[in-house]
Design a protein around this motif. Structure first.
Motif, PDB file in Angstrom:
ATOM      1  N   ARG A   1       0.828  -1.213   0.000  1.00 56.82           N
ATOM      2  CA  ARG A   1       0.000   0.000   0.000  1.00 56.82           C
ATOM      3  C   ARG A   1       0.859   1.259   0.000  1.00 56.82           C
ATOM      4  O   ARG A   1       0.533   2.240  -0.655  1.00 56.82           O
ATOM      5  CB  ARG A   1      -0.948  -0.010   1.199  1.00 56.82           C
ATOM      6  CG  ARG A   1      -2.032  -1.084   1.069  1.00 56.82           C
ATOM      7  CD  ARG A   1      -2.959  -1.111   2.243  1.00 56.82           C
ATOM      8  NE  ARG A   1      -3.714   0.134   2.324  1.00 56.82           N
ATOM      9  CZ  ARG A   1      -4.496   0.442   3.345  1.00 56.82           C
ATOM     10  NH1 ARG A   1      -4.651  -0.390   4.360  1.00 56.82           N
ATOM     11  NH2 ARG A   1      -5.144   1.589   3.359  1.00 56.82           N
ATOM     12  N   TYR A   2       1.998   1.206   0.703  1.00 53.76           N
ATOM     13  CA  TYR A   2       2.946   2.319   0.703  1.00 53.76           C
ATOM     14  C   TYR A   2       3.525   2.512  -0.699  1.00 53.76           C
ATOM     15  O   TYR A   2       3.583   3.633  -1.214  1.00 53.76           O
ATOM     16  CB  TYR A   2       4.046   2.058   1.733  1.00 53.76           C
ATOM     17  CG  TYR A   2       5.307   2.834   1.501  1.00 53.76           C
ATOM     18  CD1 TYR A   2       5.332   4.226   1.657  1.00 53.76           C
ATOM     19  CD2 TYR A   2       6.489   2.201   1.120  1.00 53.76           C
ATOM     20  CE1 TYR A   2       6.490   4.940   1.437  1.00 53.76           C
ATOM     21  CE2 TYR A   2       7.648   2.905   0.906  1.00 53.76           C
ATOM     22  CZ  TYR A   2       7.652   4.279   1.069  1.00 53.76           C
ATOM     23  OH  TYR A   2       8.802   4.990   0.839  1.00 53.76           O
ATOM     24  N   LYS A   3       3.944   1.415  -1.331  1.00 48.96           N
ATOM     25  CA  LYS A   3       4.526   1.504  -2.672  1.00 48.96           C
ATOM     26  C   LYS A   3       3.518   2.021  -3.697  1.00 48.96           C
ATOM     27  O   LYS A   3       3.897   2.661  -4.670  1.00 48.96           O
ATOM     28  CB  LYS A   3       5.070   0.138  -3.123  1.00 48.96           C
ATOM     29  CG  LYS A   3       6.249  -0.371  -2.315  1.00 48.96           C
ATOM     30  CD  LYS A   3       7.395   0.596  -2.253  1.00 48.96           C
ATOM     31  CE  LYS A   3       8.203   0.604  -3.504  1.00 48.96           C
ATOM     32  NZ  LYS A   3       9.350   1.529  -3.443  1.00 48.96           N
ATOM     33  N   GLN A   4       2.228   1.744  -3.470  1.00 49.93           N
ATOM     34  CA  GLN A   4       1.177   2.204  -4.379  1.00 49.93           C
ATOM     35  C   GLN A   4       0.724   3.630  -4.055  1.00 49.93           C
ATOM     36  O   GLN A   4      -0.139   4.167  -4.728  1.00 49.93           O
ATOM     37  CB  GLN A   4      -0.019   1.254  -4.319  1.00 49.93           C
ATOM     38  CG  GLN A   4       0.279  -0.116  -4.865  1.00 49.93           C
ATOM     39  CD  GLN A   4      -0.842  -1.110  -4.636  1.00 49.93           C
ATOM     40  OE1 GLN A   4      -1.771  -0.873  -3.879  1.00 49.93           O
ATOM     41  NE2 GLN A   4      -0.737  -2.263  -5.286  1.00 49.93           N
ATOM     42  N   GLY A   5       1.292   4.221  -3.018  1.00 49.61           N
ATOM     43  CA  GLY A   5       0.961   5.594  -2.658  1.00 49.61           C
ATOM     44  C   GLY A   5      -0.317   5.730  -1.842  1.00 49.61           C
ATOM     45  O   GLY A   5      -0.817   6.836  -1.671  1.00 49.61           O
ATOM     46  N   GLU A   6      -0.838   4.622  -1.329  1.00 50.60           N
ATOM     47  CA  GLU A   6      -2.072   4.671  -0.538  1.00 50.60           C
ATOM     48  C   GLU A   6      -1.825   5.183   0.875  1.00 50.60           C
ATOM     49  O   GLU A   6      -2.729   5.738   1.495  1.00 50.60           O
ATOM     50  CB  GLU A   6      -2.728   3.295  -0.470  1.00 50.60           C
ATOM     51  CG  GLU A   6      -3.237   2.796  -1.802  1.00 50.60           C
ATOM     52  CD  GLU A   6      -3.830   1.404  -1.691  1.00 50.60           C
ATOM     53  OE1 GLU A   6      -4.269   1.009  -0.599  1.00 50.60           O
ATOM     54  OE2 GLU A   6      -3.849   0.701  -2.715  1.00 50.60           O
ATOM     55  N   ILE A   7      -0.625   4.940   1.393  1.00 51.68           N
ATOM     56  CA  ILE A   7      -0.266   5.471   2.706  1.00 51.68           C
ATOM     57  C   ILE A   7       1.083   6.174   2.591  1.00 51.68           C
ATOM     58  O   ILE A   7       1.915   5.824   1.748  1.00 51.68           O
ATOM     59  CB  ILE A   7      -0.218   4.376   3.800  1.00 51.68           C
ATOM     60  CG1 ILE A   7       0.791   3.289   3.461  1.00 51.68           C
ATOM     61  CG2 ILE A   7      -1.582   3.769   4.041  1.00 51.68           C
ATOM     62  CD1 ILE A   7       0.960   2.248   4.564  1.00 51.68           C
ATOM     63  N   SER A   8       1.290   7.178   3.423  1.00 52.98           N
ATOM     64  CA  SER A   8       2.512   7.974   3.356  1.00 52.98           C
ATOM     65  C   SER A   8       3.699   7.205   3.917  1.00 52.98           C
ATOM     66  O   SER A   8       3.543   6.216   4.648  1.00 52.98           O
ATOM     67  CB  SER A   8       2.336   9.275   4.140  1.00 52.98           C
ATOM     68  OG  SER A   8       2.262   8.999   5.536  1.00 52.98           O
ATOM     69  N   GLU A   9       4.892   7.685   3.602  1.00 55.14           N
ATOM     70  CA  GLU A   9       6.099   7.061   4.133  1.00 55.14           C
ATOM     71  C   GLU A   9       6.134   7.180   5.655  1.00 55.14           C
ATOM     72  O   GLU A   9       6.564   6.255   6.348  1.00 55.14           O
ATOM     73  CB  GLU A   9       7.343   7.706   3.537  1.00 55.14           C
ATOM     74  CG  GLU A   9       8.626   7.076   4.032  1.00 55.14           C
ATOM     75  CD  GLU A   9       9.873   7.624   3.356  1.00 55.14           C
ATOM     76  OE1 GLU A   9      10.970   7.167   3.729  1.00 55.14           O
ATOM     77  OE2 GLU A   9       9.763   8.486   2.469  1.00 55.14           O
ATOM     78  N   GLU A  10       5.652   8.304   6.181  1.00 56.04           N
ATOM     79  CA  GLU A  10       5.647   8.508   7.629  1.00 56.04           C
ATOM     80  C   GLU A  10       4.764   7.474   8.325  1.00 56.04           C
ATOM     81  O   GLU A  10       5.150   6.902   9.352  1.00 56.04           O
ATOM     82  CB  GLU A  10       5.169   9.928   7.979  1.00 56.04           C
ATOM     83  CG  GLU A  10       6.122  11.024   7.533  1.00 56.04           C
ATOM     84  CD  GLU A  10       5.970  11.422   6.071  1.00 56.04           C
ATOM     85  OE1 GLU A  10       5.002  10.966   5.408  1.00 56.04           O
ATOM     86  OE2 GLU A  10       6.835  12.175   5.575  1.00 56.04           O
ATOM     87  N   VAL A  11       3.580   7.215   7.776  1.00 58.76           N
ATOM     88  CA  VAL A  11       2.672   6.222   8.356  1.00 58.76           C
ATOM     89  C   VAL A  11       3.269   4.833   8.217  1.00 58.76           C
ATOM     90  O   VAL A  11       3.244   4.033   9.161  1.00 58.76           O
ATOM     91  CB  VAL A  11       1.268   6.303   7.714  1.00 58.76           C
ATOM     92  CG1 VAL A  11       0.404   5.133   8.144  1.00 58.76           C
ATOM     93  CG2 VAL A  11       0.601   7.621   8.059  1.00 58.76           C
ATOM     94  N   ALA A  12       3.836   4.532   7.048  1.00 61.62           N
ATOM     95  CA  ALA A  12       4.472   3.229   6.839  1.00 61.62           C
ATOM     96  C   ALA A  12       5.614   3.036   7.827  1.00 61.62           C
ATOM     97  O   ALA A  12       5.782   1.953   8.389  1.00 61.62           O
ATOM     98  CB  ALA A  12       4.976   3.101   5.400  1.00 61.62           C
ATOM     99  N   GLN A  13       6.380   4.083   8.072  1.00 64.66           N
ATOM    100  CA  GLN A  13       7.498   3.997   9.013  1.00 64.66           C
ATOM    101  C   GLN A  13       6.991   3.715  10.426  1.00 64.66           C
ATOM    102  O   GLN A  13       7.570   2.906  11.148  1.00 64.66           O
ATOM    103  CB  GLN A  13       8.306   5.305   8.994  1.00 64.66           C
ATOM    104  CG  GLN A  13       9.592   5.240   9.766  1.00 64.66           C
ATOM    105  CD  GLN A  13      10.591   4.259   9.174  1.00 64.66           C
ATOM    106  OE1 GLN A  13      10.737   4.134   7.968  1.00 64.66           O
ATOM    107  NE2 GLN A  13      11.292   3.541  10.029  1.00 64.66           N
ATOM    108  N   ILE A  14       5.894   4.343  10.822  1.00 66.65           N
ATOM    109  CA  ILE A  14       5.323   4.095  12.146  1.00 66.65           C
ATOM    110  C   ILE A  14       4.840   2.655  12.249  1.00 66.65           C
ATOM    111  O   ILE A  14       5.101   1.964  13.233  1.00 66.65           O
ATOM    112  CB  ILE A  14       4.166   5.069  12.440  1.00 66.65           C
ATOM    113  CG1 ILE A  14       4.721   6.459  12.750  1.00 66.65           C
ATOM    114  CG2 ILE A  14       3.309   4.578  13.614  1.00 66.65           C
ATOM    115  CD1 ILE A  14       3.663   7.539  12.876  1.00 66.65           C
ATOM    116  N   LEU A  15       4.135   2.178  11.237  1.00 61.03           N
ATOM    117  CA  LEU A  15       3.528   0.845  11.299  1.00 61.03           C
ATOM    118  C   LEU A  15       4.520  -0.282  11.084  1.00 61.03           C
ATOM    119  O   LEU A  15       4.418  -1.332  11.702  1.00 61.03           O
ATOM    120  CB  LEU A  15       2.391   0.738  10.277  1.00 61.03           C
ATOM    121  CG  LEU A  15       1.180   1.617  10.556  1.00 61.03           C
ATOM    122  CD1 LEU A  15       0.218   1.568   9.386  1.00 61.03           C
ATOM    123  CD2 LEU A  15       0.497   1.189  11.848  1.00 61.03           C
TER     124      LEU A  15
END
Length: 102
Positions: free
Chosen positions: A59-73
């Protein structure tokens, strides 16, 4: 979707009392908000299965979630997943024409 100014709230009277005691014991106190933020991040990461981490990475790679959110999760696993994906892609691109099965 929650607005940026929404607060996460829970009933934690015992936790509040415990944090106040530690705050009083320390010179300069403790930053309760920072502890809560770090604790929430840690617990979010710990609750995710490997499959969920992979889905979040996609979802991060597809731009659905931001890098910041991906980093947190996902945390450090974000870089690990990316390295594994790149290694897999590199292996798939290897020229196998010179390899013979015996």
């Amino acid at each position: 979707m929650a607005a940026n100014n929404d607060k996460i709230q829970f009933r934690g009277e015992t936790e509040k009392e415990a944090s106040q005691i530690v705050d009083e014991m320390r010179l300069g106190g403790i930053n309760i908000s920072e502890l809560a933020r770090q604790g929430l991040q840690q617990m979010l990461r710990e609750t995710l299965s490997e499959e969920e981490k992979m889905e979040l990475h996609q979802r991060y790679k597809q731009g659905e979630i931001s890098e910041e959110v991906a980093q947190i999760l996902i945390g450090d696993a974000l870089e690990e997943i990316e390295r594994e994906r790149e290694a897999f892609e590199d292996a798939m691109e290897l020229d196998t024409s010179g390899v013979f099965q015996q």
